[in-house]
Scaffold this motif. Structure first.
Motif, mmCIF file in Angstrom:
data_model
loop_
_atom_site.group_PDB
_atom_site.id
_atom_site.type_symbol
_atom_site.label_atom_id
_atom_site.label_comp_id
_atom_site.label_asym_id
_atom_site.label_seq_id
_atom_site.Cartn_x
_atom_site.Cartn_y
_atom_site.Cartn_z
ATOM 1 N N ALA A 1 -13.542 -19.785 -34.957
ATOM 2 C CA ALA A 1 -13.580 -18.588 -35.477
ATOM 3 C C ALA A 1 -14.408 -18.242 -36.638
ATOM 4 O O ALA A 1 -15.130 -17.349 -36.909
ATOM 5 C CB ALA A 1 -12.522 -17.583 -35.590
ATOM 6 N N GLU A 2 -14.442 -19.462 -37.172
ATOM 7 C CA GLU A 2 -15.144 -19.795 -38.418
ATOM 8 C C GLU A 2 -16.500 -19.619 -38.113
ATOM 9 O O GLU A 2 -17.571 -19.109 -38.891
ATOM 10 C CB GLU A 2 -14.658 -20.821 -39.258
ATOM 11 N N LEU A 3 -17.032 -20.415 -37.122
ATOM 12 C CA LEU A 3 -18.292 -20.600 -37.129
ATOM 13 C C LEU A 3 -19.222 -19.216 -36.658
ATOM 14 O O LEU A 3 -20.306 -18.923 -37.234
ATOM 15 C CB LEU A 3 -18.731 -21.407 -35.899
ATOM 16 N N PRO A 4 -18.815 -18.184 -35.885
ATOM 17 C CA PRO A 4 -19.282 -17.079 -35.722
ATOM 18 C C PRO A 4 -19.389 -16.066 -37.150
ATOM 19 O O PRO A 4 -20.436 -15.522 -37.164
ATOM 20 C CB PRO A 4 -18.178 -16.236 -34.664
ATOM 21 N N ALA A 5 -18.574 -16.639 -37.958
ATOM 22 C CA ALA A 5 -18.869 -15.823 -39.350
ATOM 23 C C ALA A 5 -19.875 -16.291 -39.938
ATOM 24 O O ALA A 5 -20.604 -15.575 -40.628
ATOM 25 C CB ALA A 5 -17.491 -15.903 -40.213
ATOM 26 N N VAL A 6 -20.562 -17.638 -39.734
ATOM 27 C CA VAL A 6 -21.464 -18.383 -40.424
ATOM 28 C C VAL A 6 -22.651 -17.441 -39.741
ATOM 29 O O VAL A 6 -23.657 -17.153 -40.408
ATOM 30 C CB VAL A 6 -21.458 -19.682 -40.381
ATOM 31 N N ILE A 7 -22.677 -17.648 -38.506
ATOM 32 C CA ILE A 7 -23.968 -17.347 -37.714
ATOM 33 C C ILE A 7 -24.152 -15.712 -37.983
ATOM 34 O O ILE A 7 -25.146 -15.298 -38.069
ATOM 35 C CB ILE A 7 -23.651 -17.152 -36.070
ATOM 36 N N TYR A 8 -23.008 -14.796 -38.086
ATOM 37 C CA TYR A 8 -23.163 -13.487 -38.488
ATOM 38 C C TYR A 8 -23.839 -13.361 -39.994
ATOM 39 O O TYR A 8 -24.848 -12.728 -40.007
ATOM 40 C CB TYR A 8 -21.684 -12.752 -38.486
ATOM 41 N N SER A 9 -23.469 -14.226 -40.925
ATOM 42 C CA SER A 9 -24.163 -14.034 -42.080
ATOM 43 C C SER A 9 -25.518 -14.484 -42.006
ATOM 44 O O SER A 9 -26.382 -14.035 -42.990
ATOM 45 C CB SER A 9 -23.183 -15.147 -42.893
ATOM 46 N N VAL A 10 -25.767 -15.571 -41.545
ATOM 47 C CA VAL A 10 -27.037 -16.130 -41.241
ATOM 48 C C VAL A 10 -27.935 -14.720 -40.630
ATOM 49 O O VAL A 10 -29.147 -14.504 -41.291
ATOM 50 C CB VAL A 10 -27.287 -17.456 -40.406
#
Length: 465
Positions: A151-160
């Motif tokens: 679930a953490e990775l989508p948060a990074v992707i969203y931010s990018v």
RNA sequence: GUGGACGUAGCUCAGCUGGUUAGAGUACUGGAUUGUGAUUCCAGUUGUCGUGGGUUCGAGUCCCAUCGUCCACCCCA
């Protein structure tokens, strides 16, 4: 005298300086966000031992890998020998080698990012490259890795992608355990066959319902029409909200172990993504996402631009059970995601989604009077000291030519310091973009120019919304 | 790796059923008196018509081969 034609091989992207600035800005944004989420950088060599790279024999990778051989080694090689070295075709295999090699020196969970070029012997085609940048983040656990990282990775992707400012996008998720469980219920038990069916289902959004149905009922798969209908009904689901997605998972009923496990993982991941701060509008459950690579075992991701579905996936990845099984006995589960920066850049440019090129040079000090060159250089030094990227014209020439140069080079501000200004103690600032100019006291120049540059940057940020 | 389309200025293309010295737009270069780019006006440069062979009095145009590019599939960022 005949020349050799100056050209690059097909499938490589080479940019003019102003375009390179835009591309670099993209990489900078990606890197900034990776670091903001606590990922650490690594780099690995472009070349690896062939034996390390080609752990899975005979597949697509072997067909696409570029081998490397020094002339000496080439002459010494015996017939039939594979070259000793090869160019990496992704960053995941080198990561596996890296983690296995440095296992004892690394801290787990190991969170790394890596932004480097990879090489694939693709047949030339629009938007496909033989040399391209991948920007990867992975979290590698030792023995275990919580699904919470999924679930953490989508948060990074969203931010990018929010930072990149390229319009509305959706991170689409699915889970391979869930899919395999469902296929099992349909009577498809064979793992390889399941993989093939999933790859076909994956084409649903690209090729359409009829094409996939024809293929699945056709000779290659020969599935019963009733089972195919059931499958297509299942995988056609797309959530439009978190509630909607959770309700769909809830409605699945009992089911076998794989299905249960997949559902539990997906449910937790979907809920946590929300908790990680990703708005519901930017992620969705899409039950046809499968990803081609067989090493994904759980969560899979694919990100698309809402307004430009033809661009396809701009970022994808997933969960794997054991990263480095070819290199170490240790069990290293992980989850990772990759942005194909070269293709992303190229696609955005094709779709007209890139803002106009702008130089990294912010100001050009014109040379009005050759005798005053020291004064111009001093001015340039002062601007640089204030953090303004400045070029000074050092060769004498017509002023018109200097302006033309600034225009063509994409430099926005030209500073003119001629006899009139010197007499008055001022500097003339011409804004080529605004087609406007003003005079400012020499002492106030740096402060004024800073404000102008900030305003220009702010305007730029807002005009795309 | 399998299948299909197309090759004419740097780029986008026109060039009729084979007929004089192959064209346009764009780009590029120079100019339009004093310290102002882009915009306007004027002038100029740009090609072994992908390459090799054949048919013909004559080929950018027709035929064959070859190379290159693009597209679809496979796969993938």
């Amino acid at each position: 005298m005949s020349f050799v034609q100056a050209r690059t091989m097909p499938g490589v992207l080479e940019l003019l300086p102003l375009d390179q600035v835009a591309f670099q800005a993209m990489l900078d944004a990606i890197r900034r966000n990776f670091e903001r989420f606590g990922f650490l950088p690594i780099e690995t060599p472009v070349m690896e031992y062939s034996s390390v790279l080609l752990t899975k024999q005979g597949g697509e990778t072997e067909r696409q890998v570029y081998f490397v051989q020094s002339t000496g080694a080439l002459q010494a090689a015996r017939e039939g020998d594979l070259p000793e070295l090869a160019l990496r075709f992704d960053l995941t295999v080198p990561l596996a080698r890296y983690v296995a090699e440095h296992e004892h020196a690394l801290v787990f969970p190991f969170r790394r990012y890596q932004m480097q070029r990879v090489y694939r012997g693709e047949r030339a085609q629009r938007g496909r490259f033989r040399e391209f940048y991948q920007c990867d983040i992975d979290v590698i656990g030792k023995d275990q890795l919580s699904v919470r990282h999924d679930a953490e990775l989508p948060a990074v992707i969203y931010s990018v992608f929010r930072d990149l400012d390229i319009g509305a996008f959706t991170i689409q998720l699915n889970n391979r355990k869930l899919m395999r469980g469902f296929l099992q219920q349909l009577g498809l038990a064979d793992g390889e066959r399941q993989g093939a069916v999933l790859r076909e289902v994956d084409k649903l959004d690209k090729r359409g319902l009829d094409a996939v149905r024809d293929s699945l009922t056709g000779v290659d798969f020969a599935l019963a029409p009733a089972a195919v209908a059931q499958l297509l009904d299942f995988v056609g689901f797309r959530s439009h909200s978190l509630q909607h997605a959770l309700a769909r998972l809830q409605a699945l009923g009992e089911g076998n172990e794989a299905l249960q496990q997949g559902r539990a993982e997906l449910t937790e991941v979907l809920q946590l993504i929300h908790a990680f701060g990703v708005p519901e509008s930017h992620y969705a459950l899409n039950l046809s996402i499968a990803r081609g690579l067989d090493y994904y075992t759980g969560t899979v991701y694919e990100t698309t631009l809402n307004e430009h579905p033809q661009i396809g996936s701009i970022c994808s990845g997933g969960r794997y059970e054991n990263l480095a099984s070819h290199y170490t006995r240790s069990r290293l589960p992980g989850v990772g995601i990759s942005i194909g920066a070269t293709r992303l850049y190229w696609q955005l440019r094709e779709a007209g989604l890139l803002k106009g090129a702008r130089s990294t040079v912010q100001a050009l000090v014109a040379q009005m009077d050759e005798a005053e060159l020291p004064r111009y250089l001093e001015l340039a030094t002062e601007l640089r000291g204030a953090g303004i990227n400045t070029e000074a014209v050092v060769e004498p020439g017509k002023l018109a030519r200097q302006f033309k140069y600034a225009d063509r080079a994409g430099i926005r501000f030209v500073l003119v310091l001629g006899p009139d200004e010197i007499a008055k103690g001022t500097v003339t600032v011409k804004d080529l973009r605004k087609q406007d100019q003003f005079e400012v006291a020499r002492a106030d120049l740096v402060a004024t120019l800073r404000v102008e540059i900030e305003q220009a940057a702010a305007m730029r940020g807002s005009d795309s919304h």
